[in-house]
Design a protein around this motif. Structure first.
Motif: not given
Length: 786
Positions: A86-95, A339-347
């Motif tokens: 899913a991330a390869n298709i489009q950047r993952l959002l924190p939510d 915060e964890a969701q944001k960091v995980l999405g950036e990773l």
């Protein structure tokens, strides 16, 4: 299954990118959603996988649904594969990563912390981590604290409930609860956080904010019992003051001195870590945060502090690990979870940016060998997560075949996951993402596929705890008073020079026994020690016991307190003996059954009335004055019906006459008169004497009625307003030991001198009393002007 995760999914279902795509079956998707609601996540995964296999290109929303189902099933490795697509298709959002974070945290909570509920036992009661707190001071607390995200924790006897630290300048409110003075001032508290009673601000010397003065006794005791921590706390507060003024260098110097004096105070280390972060000293901040985690390994706030320090230093992967632990320890901490969701999405995003992966996607013909599965990612997963691409059964069979790689550190075992062969086409794709997950206690990452034994990397647990579940239980009594410093002389009332009994603290900060203070306030509305005016305190008549002082006495001086209580009870028992030592109020004539309101203003009678209420007797004797003996030999007992106090200490006491008595001996106690008495009763007659008595009784009653009827209207109105109506005639004149009530009513309203009334009151013959009243009636009738 975790209810919180299940509810999250019911309210958030990813939208399908192309609902009309060829090969997509809406009916099967509905079945999959129903399977998720029923908890059958494996079935949902199979349906989503089948639907994805029938598509020419992966659908992002469908990949996210499959990833969520895998995460809820505990198959984190497989879930990451779907999130990667899913991330390869489009950047993952924190939510979109909420379920993944919750699932990882849930696994840590269930396997690494050995407590799926992460609840804490506090003071014998069970509390959930998602409860919130309110009204906290900023002294040693962060913004997360004020958001209500600070963990529930057990406070010992000497901690302030606002800042959670050792009481500094302890200030006792009128309700009896004690807090730090600065905490009350900084929070501008309007009510007590313990009992929610309103705080009545006072305006004495050195009290510009309106709060009470520092509790002198408690302040000196804390400095004596906890000298190092008390000094450290003062330096800490000075540092906070400098920090507010942006004097960061001097603030850090104060913090360093405070830590040097008391190096194991977690909140102090956490506060210094925050200052280091503001000063961009990230390495020092991480060191302080790590020390906090070692001191309190299962404290969510400790890991949150470390996560912020790591994140500020740009070490996102390590910060994510700490965020996971925070969510595991406290599932309801929404700020940290986000915060964890944001960091995980950036990773997730950084993986594809660093690897140069753009748009090429695996087709539906691609086999499992084409998926990105580097060994380093497998090694970084906790054993409970399972290997990517493996079902739960496969993970279990792999763990059974991994003989020789078991470890029993911290009372639990961790299993090494064998390296799958032939599946590593790109060893960097998921390394950054999975490296942030907690590491198994027996493994350490060295390279792309190397396994090596290493010390445990789980949360630190106290050495004396046999299991992690025991470490989660927090018990009271962290601070204990050193027995060699315990001296009952430090807890003596300065008025009675005895151990405090029912200690109360005045607004100026001085502590006395309740009874001692009340006696002093009877004489003077000023503090016995500093002479500060306490008129407002006297008017409120709060006099609440100081709970902290009472608890200290009960916990550390139980035997001395029991002896002190015994002495007090003996005094009360002696005061309640209404034969041996009856308190005497010297004022006016009182008669049985007749109301006698009193205005009490003399200190000695304030004390006497208060004691009669405290002992429960609610009675005292009333006598007229005697120039020789002090008070007359006869009197009447009064029973207190109601007491109304005025702000200045005066009171109006509503009483009614009870029994008559004869004084056997005179005495004094604490300024007021007392007497040993003998109660009087009328002698009963029979036969002809009784018949004559009844005839005389009826005759005098008729004579009294005629006299009252003949009075002027204004005079009758005055008598009725003060004494009420003439009581009815008793059918049995000898029914009451004190005789008919109407006799006493008439004696009270007749214009007689006190000595004449006293003579009639002392009579124990009803016949003689009736004859005397008849003579008075004849006399007043003749003297009345026509």
């Amino acid at each position: 299954m975790d209810a919180g995760i299940q509810n999250h999914t019911e309210h958030f279902v990813h939208d399908i990118s192309n609902p009309n795509a060829q090969g997509l079956c809406p009916e099967m998707l509905e079945v999959a959603e129903e399977a998720c609601r029923a908890g059958d996540f494996d079935l949902a995964v199979e349906i989503y996988s089948s639907q994805l296999a029938d598509l020419h290109q992966p659908d992002r929303g469908l990949c996210l649904r499959k990833a969520d189902a895998l995460a809820r099933a505990g198959r984190i490795g497989d879930a990451l594969d779907s999130y990667r697509v899913a991330a390869n298709i489009q950047r993952l959002l924190p939510d979109e990563l909420g379920l993944l974070v919750e699932s990882i945290a849930r696994t840590i909570r269930g396997k690494e912390l050995s407590d799926p509920k992460t609840e804490t036992i506090v003071n014998g009661r069970q509390t959930s981590h998602d409860s919130k707190t309110s009204g906290r001071s900023n002294n040693g607390c962060t913004g997360a604290d004020r958001d209500g995200s600070e963990e529930d924790e057990c406070l010992d006897l000497f901690s302030c409930k606002l800042c959670k630290c050792l009481l500094s300048e302890p200030t006792t409110l009128e309700c009896g609860h004690t807090f730090c003075k600065r905490c009350l001032e900084d929070t501008e508290a309007k009510e007590c956080s313990s009992c929610h009673s309103q705080i009545n601000k006072t305006h004495g010397e050195n009290r510009i904010h309106g709060f009470n003065g520092v509790n002198v006794v408690l302040s000196s005791l804390l400095d004596k019992w906890f000298e190092s921590e008390s000094k450290s706390r003062r330096l800490w507060l000075e540092a906070d003051g400098m920090w507010k003024k942006h004097d960061l260098a001097n603030a850090l110097e104060k913090f360093n001195k405070a830590v040097e004096i008391a190096p194991s105070i977690c909140r102090l280390l956490g506060r210094r870590a925050e200052l280091h972060m503001e000063m961009r000293n990230f390495s020092q901040a991480i060191q302080d945060a790590d020390s906090v985690c070692r001191l309190k390994p299962q404290c969510p706030k400790a890991h949150y502090t470390k996560a912020k320090a790591l994140s500020a230093a740009g070490r996102a992967e390590e910060a994510l690990q700490q965020y996971f632990y925070c969510v595991a320890l406290k599932p309801g901490w929404s700020v940290v979870k986000l915060e964890a969701q944001k960091v995980l999405g950036e990773l997730f995003s950084s993986v594809f940016e660093e690897d140069g992966l753009s748009a090429p996607l695996p087709s539906r013909q691609s086999g499992p060998s084409s998926r990105l599965k580097p060994s380093s990612l497998v090694n970084s997963l906790p054993p409970s997560f399972g290997a990517p691409g493996c079902s739960k059964d496969a993970s279990a069979s792999m763990s059974k075949s991994s003989g020789g790689s078991e470890s029993t550190s911290s009372g639990s075992s961790s299993l090494a996951i064998p390296k799958p062969d032939g599946l590593f086409e790109n060893p960097k794709s998921r390394t950054a993402v999975l490296s942030a997950l907690p590491v198994p206690s027996t493994l350490k990452r060295k390279g792309s596929g190397e396994l090596s034994p290493a010390p445990p990397c789980k949360l630190h647990r106290p050495a004396d705890c046999p299991s992690s579940s025991a470490a989660l239980r927090v018990f009271p009594g962290v601070r204990q008073v050193p027995m060699d410093l315990l001296d009952s002389g430090d807890l003596e009332c300065s008025l009675c020079m005895r151990l405090f009994y029912e200690p109360v603290t005045t607004p100026c900060g001085h502590t006395f026994c309740l009874k001692c203070l009340e006696r002093c306030m009877d004489h003077n509305p000023n503090c016995p020690l500093c002479k500060e005016n306490l008129s407002e305190y006297l008017a409120s008549r709060g006099y609440s016991k100081t709970f902290l002082m009472e608890e200290v006495l009960q916990r550390y001086l139980a035997e001395e307190l029991a002896e002190r209580k015994k002495v007090h009870e003996e005094e009360m028992k002696e005061l309640s003996n209404l034969n041996q030592e009856v308190p005497i109020f010297i004022c006016t004539m009182a008669f049985p059954t007749i109301p006698c309101p009193l205005h009490v203003f003399e200190p000695r009678y304030r004390l006497m009335i208060r004691r009669s209420m405290e002992t429960g007797t609610k009675q005292f004797g009333m006598c007229i004055a005697d120039d020789v003996k002090g008070f007359a030999d006869y009197g009447c007992m009064l029973e207190v019906k109601d007491v109304k106090f005025f702000p200045d200490g005066r009171s109006v006491v509503d009483t009614v006459g009870a029994a008559r008595f004869k004084v056997l001996s005179h005495g004094q106690r604490d300024g007021y008169h007392t007497a040993k008495i003998d109660y009087l009763e009328d002698r009963k007659v029979e036969g002809e004497e009784l018949a004559e008595l009844v005839k005389l009784h009826d005759s005098v009653y008729d004579q009294a009625t005629a006299w009252f009827t003949s009075l002027r209207d204004n005079m009758k109105s005055q008598i009725l307003s003060h004494f009420g109506h003439l009581p009815v005639k008793d059918p049995d004149p000898q029914g009451n030991p004190n005789g008919p009530a109407w006799c006493w009513w008439l004696l009270a309203v007749l214009p007689l001198e006190n000595r004449a009334q006293l003579t009639i009151l002392a009579m124990t013959s009803l016949k003689d009393r009736l004859i005397a009243i008849r003579r008075v009636l004849i006399f007043v009738t003749r003297k009345r002007p026509r």
